[in-house]
Design an enzyme around this catalytic site. Structure first.
Site, PDB file in Angstrom:
ATOM      1  CD  GLU A   1      54.749  -9.257 -28.903  1.00 22.95           C
ATOM      2  OE1 GLU A   1      54.784 -10.498 -28.860  1.00 22.95           O
ATOM      3  OE2 GLU A   1      54.313  -8.649 -29.907  1.00 22.95           O
TER       4      GLU A   1
ATOM      5  CD  GLN B   1      45.434 -11.455 -35.518  1.00 27.08           C
ATOM      6  OE1 GLN B   1      45.979 -12.497 -35.845  1.00 27.08           O
ATOM      7  NE2 GLN B   1      45.545 -10.956 -34.296  1.00 27.08           N
TER       8      GLN B   1
ATOM      9  NE  ARG C   1      52.061  -7.239 -25.046  1.00 29.92           N
ATOM     10  CZ  ARG C   1      51.855  -7.802 -26.233  1.00 29.92           C
ATOM     11  NH1 ARG C   1      51.227  -7.166 -27.202  1.00 29.92           N
ATOM     12  NH2 ARG C   1      52.296  -9.026 -26.461  1.00 29.92           N
TER      13      ARG C   1
ATOM     14  CG  HIS D   1      47.673  -7.262 -36.959  1.00 29.01           C
ATOM     15  ND1 HIS D   1      48.960  -7.617 -36.609  1.00 29.01           N
ATOM     16  CD2 HIS D   1      46.905  -7.608 -35.895  1.00 29.01           C
ATOM     17  CE1 HIS D   1      48.966  -8.170 -35.405  1.00 29.01           C
ATOM     18  NE2 HIS D   1      47.726  -8.176 -34.940  1.00 29.01           N
TER      19      HIS D   1
ATOM     20  NE  ARG E   1      48.750 -17.897 -29.189  1.00 33.04           N
ATOM     21  CZ  ARG E   1      48.579 -16.761 -29.871  1.00 33.04           C
ATOM     22  NH1 ARG E   1      49.381 -15.745 -29.667  1.00 33.04           N
ATOM     23  NH2 ARG E   1      47.600 -16.647 -30.752  1.00 33.04           N
TER      24      ARG E   1
ATOM     25  CG  ASP F   1      45.617 -13.647 -31.956  1.00 31.72           C
ATOM     26  OD1 ASP F   1      45.849 -14.571 -31.151  1.00 31.72           O
ATOM     27  OD2 ASP F   1      46.510 -12.941 -32.458  1.00 31.72           O
TER      28      ASP F   1
ATOM     29  CG  HIS G   1      49.228 -13.136 -23.965  1.00 31.82           C
ATOM     30  ND1 HIS G   1      50.241 -12.191 -23.874  1.00 31.82           N
ATOM     31  CD2 HIS G   1      48.802 -13.118 -25.243  1.00 31.82           C
ATOM     32  CE1 HIS G   1      50.395 -11.622 -25.057  1.00 31.82           C
ATOM     33  NE2 HIS G   1      49.534 -12.160 -25.903  1.00 31.82           N
ATOM     34  CG  ASP G   2      51.868 -14.310 -27.188  1.00 29.43           C
ATOM     35  OD1 ASP G   2      50.751 -14.743 -27.547  1.00 29.43           O
ATOM     36  OD2 ASP G   2      52.294 -13.185 -27.482  1.00 29.43           O
TER      37      ASP G   2
ATOM     38  CG  ASP H   1      50.684  -7.073 -30.799  1.00 27.92           C
ATOM     39  OD1 ASP H   1      51.022  -7.895 -29.941  1.00 27.92           O
ATOM     40  OD2 ASP H   1      50.168  -7.387 -31.883  1.00 27.92           O
TER      41      ASP H   1
HETATM   42  C1  GLC Z   1      51.500 -10.496 -30.329  1.00 28.93           C
HETATM   43  C2  GLC Z   1      50.573 -11.005 -29.246  1.00 28.93           C
HETATM   44  C3  GLC Z   1      50.004 -12.303 -29.669  1.00 28.93           C
HETATM   45  C4  GLC Z   1      49.266 -12.112 -30.952  1.00 28.93           C
HETATM   46  C5  GLC Z   1      50.139 -11.444 -32.002  1.00 28.93           C
HETATM   47  C6  GLC Z   1      49.310 -10.908 -33.112  1.00 28.93           C
HETATM   48  O1  GLC Z   1      52.579 -11.317 -30.525  1.00 28.93           O
HETATM   49  O2  GLC Z   1      51.250 -11.103 -28.037  1.00 28.93           O
HETATM   50  O3  GLC Z   1      49.156 -12.839 -28.688  1.00 28.93           O
HETATM   51  O4  GLC Z   1      48.842 -13.357 -31.437  1.00 28.93           O
HETATM   52  O5  GLC Z   1      50.819 -10.334 -31.506  1.00 28.93           O
HETATM   53  O6  GLC Z   1      48.628  -9.744 -32.710  1.00 28.93           O
HETATM   54  C1  GLC Z   2      55.853 -15.046 -33.117  1.00 27.21           C
HETATM   55  C2  GLC Z   2      56.124 -13.615 -33.199  1.00 27.21           C
HETATM   56  C3  GLC Z   2      55.790 -12.928 -31.912  1.00 27.21           C
HETATM   57  C4  GLC Z   2      54.435 -13.333 -31.400  1.00 27.21           C
HETATM   58  C5  GLC Z   2      54.246 -14.789 -31.406  1.00 27.21           C
HETATM   59  C6  GLC Z   2      52.832 -15.094 -31.061  1.00 27.21           C
HETATM   60  O1  GLC Z   2      56.760 -15.654 -32.272  1.00 27.21           O
HETATM   61  O2  GLC Z   2      57.472 -13.375 -33.508  1.00 27.21           O
HETATM   62  O3  GLC Z   2      55.796 -11.564 -32.111  1.00 27.21           O
HETATM   63  O4  GLC Z   2      54.295 -12.930 -30.084  1.00 27.21           O
HETATM   64  O5  GLC Z   2      54.547 -15.293 -32.660  1.00 27.21           O
HETATM   65  O6  GLC Z   2      52.672 -16.461 -30.931  1.00 27.21           O
END
Ligand code: GLC
Ligand code: GLC
Length: 631
Positions: free
Chosen positions: A326, A252, A282, A185, A507, A142, A390-391, A284
């Site tokens: 986040e 994860q 950050r 996680h 992504r 990931d 990046h998401d 997460d």
């Molecule tokens: C956050 C990250 C995302 C990741 C997810 C699980 O949302 O920005 O890229 O997949 O957490 O860690």
């Molecule tokens: C979902 C989650 C967010 C994460 C994203 C990753 O939208 O709510 O936390 O960044 O998935 O794709």
């Protein structure tokens, strides 16, 4: 071992004694911070762990960990702590500018990042978020968000010592290092994960493991699916038949914060990173960290208690460290994480998504409403405003807000998804769908800024839309964050489908390698890269020279034009009026609309004087940052 009591005054001596027994008597500075923050930490521990046998023992262990960490904190970081204490609102400055990149994709390794420091300075960065750089599984990890050790850097990128010395170099260059703290996680290869599965004493309850489907089925009645392409629901089966909680990818595994040993362990990892010179963590996936049967298991009250408790620990041992939240959830929930006691900074996913919404619809009303209604934050905290990350982009606006304009949330999201993946006739966007869920009709989209804005499709408005989107992110207040490479208009990279590790996750289309060619073209006004770079660097310089852009205070401005967004950023003697035309046509702002201001305005980007006597014309996808004085 005694248990936690309701009053911190009854437990403080015992905690002091146990911590001193473990790490010796603290110095005066720690003793002071401990005395100041223990009264905050203790009741949080009581609320979270008051019924547990080991609550007090774990609390004492956390304090011991903090004391040891303070003792080991390098002097230059203690000096930085002092500096920040004298200027606690440093991150609200209009000089702040963030950049984010993957270490390997952008620069090869940590040494490569160091070599980019002159460029970061040229750009004006004061904040650099390096995407996850810790040890993680081979193949799909990931993008590093599956962490196998918080204390080891992925060897392909460098070592923990390299990270600490990079942090020091960045600090000298005026740039704060930001890294992810992926605390919901770990990867299935983390030693805690292996020990938990093996049933090693002390680790059995680090994760959420169930003997059969009974509990998972109960939880799944109310929990949403995050990565349905990877596995349905929120649990995956272990080889021995048991089920383990995995919100995101199957590798994860969610940590069990109902166990105070997990809190203690993660506080230790956090302090470890703080002592390597990281200035901002950050945080997460904050919304997911606490689970309770019968709920959505998102944004539960305990998630906030945990963040407050982590904060109190940090204030004792790494006082200048900040948290960035986040939380990509409903806007009512996003804002709940933002406070001096929890996360001082937060992504602003609503403004991000509604910027794209406005570009697609050529209608700024939802964005205008969000800025007027949902932009204000507690004093001393700030949004991190970005055009994309990046998401994926999820359309996280509130259905209630949209309904006020007669817009149906569900069908509007469907329109936006269709528009951005190019399924809508006439769309300028070249995005890719992400996690389309046939059961719920839910989907999100991916793509680089340039590809989503029309540059890939060779739409005439492409370059201007990229600049316009950044003109919004750079002016609403808070820390603007650039996805590095977007400033030279990098396009989608479709080669992710050729690599097994990335093929299943769209992504990756917007996580290209450093676009060398585009960087080489950045001074050439005949190229898209050159035009975008010029547009963005003009904005950055103007922002740096505009003190009104510090902080986050914002007042709406009704431009009385269906395609024009408007707001004001008040300053001491003047204010900055920001106007943004999301439409495809020239927009004329009537002089009467501007009649509350003196007619002589200054365009803070070009430095030109602007006469408002006859109104104002905005180019298609054009913007104006004007310093005006109210009459
Ligand atoms: C956050 C990250 C995302 C990741 C997810 C699980 O949302 O920005 O890229 O997949 O957490 O860690
Ligand atoms: C979902 C989650 C967010 C994460 C994203 C990753 O939208 O709510 O936390 O960044 O998935 O794709």
């Amino acid at each position: 071992m005694p248990r936690l009591t309701a009053e911190w005054t009854s437990d403080i001596d015992e905690v002091r004694r146990l911590a001193a027994g473990a790490v010796g008597e603290p110095d005066a500075a720690f003793a002071r911070r401990f005395a100041e923050h223990f009264p905050t930490l203790h009741p949080l521990f009581v609320q979270l762990y008051g019924t547990r046998e080991d609550g007090l023992e774990q609390l004492a262990a956390v304090v011991a960990e903090a004391a040891a960490s303070w003792n080991a904190r390098p002097l230059e970081l203690k000096a930085r702590d002092d500096l920040r204490e004298q200027n606690p609102e440093w991150y609200l400055s209009n000089q702040m500018l963030g950049g984010v990149c993957y270490v390997d994709r952008y620069a090869g390794d940590l040494q490569g990042v160091r070599e980019q420091i002159p460029y970061f300075q040229e750009l004006g960065l004061t904040y650099l978020h390096l995407m996850p750089l810790f040890e993680s599984p081979e193949g799909n990890s990931d993008g590093g968000y599956a962490v196998s050790s918080y204390r080891h850097v992925n060897p392909a990128l460098g070592s923990m010592d390299d990270l600490a010395s990079l942090a020091a170099d960045l600090r000298l260059a005026g740039i704060s290092l930001v890294v992810d703290f992926i605390f919901n996680h770990t990867s299935n290869e983390h030693e805690w994960a292996k020990k938990a599965v093996a049933g090693e004493p002390g680790y059995e309850d680090f994760y959420l493991i169930f003997p059969d489907r009974t509990m998972p089925d109960e939880y799944e009645k109310t929990v949403r699916e995050i990565f349905p392409d990877d596995h349905p629901g929120s649990f995956v089966q272990l080889p021995d038949g048991r089920w383990i909680w995995a919100t995101f990818y199957h590798f994860q595994w969610d940590l069990n914060y109902a166990n105070p040993a997990v809190f203690r362990a993660m506080a230790g990892e956090m302090l470890f990173l703080a002592n390597r010179g990281v200035e901002i963590l950050r945080m997460d996936a904050v919304a997911f960290i606490w689970k309770q049967l019968g709920t959505a298991c998102e944004s539960l009250p305990e998630a906030h208690l945990l963040l407050r408790a982590f904060n109190a620990v940090l204030r004792m041992a790494a006082p200048s460290l900040l948290f960035k939240s986040e939380a990509i959830v409903h806007p009512d929930e996003v804002v709940e994480y933002v406070s001096l006691q929890e996360c001082q900074l937060s992504y602003n996913p609503l403004q991000m998504a509604l910027t794209w919404e406005a570009l697609a619809t050529r209608d700024p009303r939802l964005l205008q409403q969000a800025l007027e209604r949902r932009h204000a934050l507690p004093a001393g905290t700030a949004w991190v405003n970005y055009v994309r990350s990046h998401d994926d982009i999820g359309w996280t606006f509130a259905d209630e807000d949209a309904a006020e304009f007669g817009i149906d949330g569900f069908s509007h999201r469907r329109f936006l998804n269709d528009f951005y993946v190019g399924r809508f006739p006439g769309s300028f966007a070249r995005g890719v769908p992400f996690q389309e869920n046939p059961k719920t009709g839910d989907a999100r989209i991916t793509g680089t800024t340039a590809s989503l804005a029309g540059i890939e499709a060779r739409d005439a408005g492409g370059v201007d839309r990229v600049v316009l989107a950044h003109a919004i992110a750079l002016s609403t207040g808070g820390v603007p964050l650039l996805y590095l490479g977007d400033e030279v208009a990098q396009l989608n990279d479709y080669s992710y489908v050729d690599d097994e590790a990335t093929a299943g996750d769209s992504r990756w289309v917007h996580r290209p390698k450093r676009p060398q060619q585009r960087y080489a073209e950045r001074s050439d006004a005949a190229t898209d890269a050159g035009r975008v770079f010029r547009g963005l660097t003009d904005l950055i310089r103007a922002r740096q020279g505009t003190p009104e852009f510090a902080g986050g205070e914002l007042i709406g401005f009704d431009a009385k034009h269906p395609a024009v967004l408007g707001f004001q950023r008040p300053g001491r003697d003047a204010l900055i009026l920001v106007l943004a035309n999301v439409g495809d046509d020239l927009a004329l702002i009537d002089p009467r609309t501007l009649s509350g201001f003196h007619a002589d305005a200054i365009d803070v980007v070009t430095g030109d004087e602007v006469d408002l006597t006859h109104g104002l014309a905005l180019q298609p996808h054009g913007y104006a940052w004007l310093r005006v004085r109210s009459l």
